[in-house]
Every structure is written in structure tokens, then in C-alpha cells.
Design an enzyme around this catalytic site. Sequence first.
Site, short mmCIF file in Angstrom:
data_model
loop_
_atom_site.label_atom_id
_atom_site.label_comp_id
_atom_site.label_asym_id
_atom_site.label_seq_id
_atom_site.Cartn_x
_atom_site.Cartn_y
_atom_site.Cartn_z
N GLY A 153 0.81 -1.22 0.00
CA GLY A 153 0.00 0.00 0.00
C GLY A 153 0.84 1.27 0.00
O GLY A 153 0.39 2.32 -0.47
N GLU A 156 2.74 -8.25 -1.68
CA GLU A 156 1.52 -8.87 -1.15
C GLU A 156 1.47 -10.37 -1.40
O GLU A 156 0.90 -11.11 -0.60
CB GLU A 156 0.27 -8.22 -1.77
CG GLU A 156 0.00 -6.80 -1.30
CD GLU A 156 0.69 -5.73 -2.12
OE1 GLU A 156 1.62 -6.06 -2.91
OE2 GLU A 156 0.31 -4.55 -2.00
#
Length: 261
Positions: free
Chosen positions: A112, A135
Site C-alpha cells: 500500500g 503482497e
Amino acid sequence: MTQYSNILVDTRGAVTLVTLNRPQALNALSSSVLEDLIAAFAAFEADESQRCAVVTGSGEKAFAAGADIKEMAEKPAAEFYADDMFVRWQSHLVGAVRKPWIAAVNGFALGGGCELAMMADFIIAADTARFGQPEIKLGVVPGMGGSQRLTRAIGKAKAMEMILTGRMMDAAEAERSGLVAKVVPSAELLDCALKTAEAIAAMPPLAVLAAKELVNAAQELPLGEGIRLERRLFHVLAATEDKAEGMAAFVEKRPAVWQGR
Ligand code: CAA
């Protein structure tokens, strides 16, 4: 000025400086950070005296090391779906912000954090910056636009390789690949980002809004549509007082004074 728990906000002339301020968690982007950023961006957008913003991370180590894994670890899928938190980054930090903002990336910009940086209009990176979408190592995929924005920024081959392996890219590679506009020595990062923001803040405000809209449109529209939009916005700007002033100032060899109308 509003006090926030997870970010610091400072105005310097026409430039708003937002500093992610959870250095103990490498500025991980918790839901409280998002609430603070939404409020700070809304205030920036509404304040007519503010023309450009810079977002950076506190501490030397990270811009932001991603969404907050500790917060997400126990969160049930139904809750992810119900609160749809990731869409709020897009709607409040991209969709609702017409004024330009720059990400000044120091250290890690992962998950993010990389996605937040890519939401900015452009990135200026310290030579210590490292970008990645790790991720996959957590059993998920990017959730805040990384698979789409990284691919548009650096092309399919590199984006695919990075997202499938989770590897990090250093600042030099990020500059070569077109992910960042500029790399500067770490000690000069903030100064460079603020000076760049000041330069943008000194430009005619309506032309700045239109320029941002047009470059972003190039990411989404077919070429013909984008070129048509460009012509239309050129025509709109041709009717502004700032166009008359800008061209008169050039002819008269004097600095222009912008009115934003
Ligand atoms: N969320 C929550 N806490 C985090 C964090 C994150 N994303 N990243 C780092 N931290 C915390 C660590 O848990 C640690 O806290 P404690 O001291 O309480 O243990 C502290 O920050 C310092 O981190 P490290 O000790 O791990 O520091 P390091 O120098 O050894 O490693 C790092 C640095 C390589 C960046 C490592 O912290 C790391 O891999 N972080 C996670 C990166 C990541 O996977 N990001 C993607 C998150 S998922 C996501 O973002 C989803 C999405 O697309 C929306």
C-alpha cells in the site's frame, strides 16, 4: 490547524506538507492513517490558499511499508467486503483531489505504500528508496491499485515480475523504469520536493488543474478522446483572465500575476 494522530500536517506558503507519522511501524497504513489522510486531503482541497501538496514518511527508513498487516491479519473477508476500505483511498485521495500532490519517497514504499506513492501525481525518490508489491508473500495481491498503476508505470514485464516475486526495486531502477520522476540524495529529498511543489504552486491555478486532468486522462482514454479533451480544455483556458495575463506578461517582458480565473 487540525491535530491528527497518525500524520503531521504543515503549511508552508501555498504548499501543504503531509508526513505519515508512525515510524515505529514503518508508517504502515492503518485505517486510522486513512481517516487522517482523508481529512487532511479534504482540507487541502478546500483551502484556496493551498496549491500543491507533498506527502512523505517520517523516519529515515520508510515512506510506508504497506497496509497495516497486524490490523488485517485477523480481519474476516466479510469485513473487507463490507467496509471496502481500499476504495476510499481511490475516491478520497485520487478522485476528490483536483490539485496536484507529490510523493516524496524516503526508504521503503511497499504494498500500500507503493500504491499510495503511485496515487500521487508524481514521485520524487531518495536514493535510498525501495519500491515493491510484496503482497504475494502474504497470500494476497495488491489491493489499492498496485497491479494496475505499476503496470501502466513500468510496463507488463517488469510489473508482472515484481508482483509475482514480491521483489523490491531500488531508486535507480525505479527512475530507469519510469516509476519516479527524479532521484535525489536522501538528505535533499524534502527540500527538492518542497521546491518542486512551490514551483507548481506558482503556476496559474486553472492551467494546473487542467494539466493534471489531461495527463491523468491519458491513462484512461483512447488517444483520439484524450486529444479531443486536450483541445477542449485548451479552449476553456483561452477564455481565462490568466491566459490574457500570461501572454501579455510575455509580450511586455514582465512576470505574470495569476488570478486563478
Ligand atoms: N504493517 C504493520 N506493521 C509493519 C509493517 C506493515 N506493513 N511493516 C513493518 N511493520 C512493523 C514491524 O512489524 C515492526 O514492528 P515491531 O517492532 O512491533 O515488530 C516494525 O514495523 C519494524 O519493522 P521490521 O522489524 O520488520 O523492520 P526490518 O527493517 O527488519 O524490515 C521491511 C523492513 C522489509 C519493510 C519489513 O518490515 C516488511 O517486510 N514489512 C512488510 C512489507 C509488506 O509486506 N507490505 C505489504 C503489506 S500488504 C498491503 O499493503 C496490501 C495492499 O496492497 C493494500
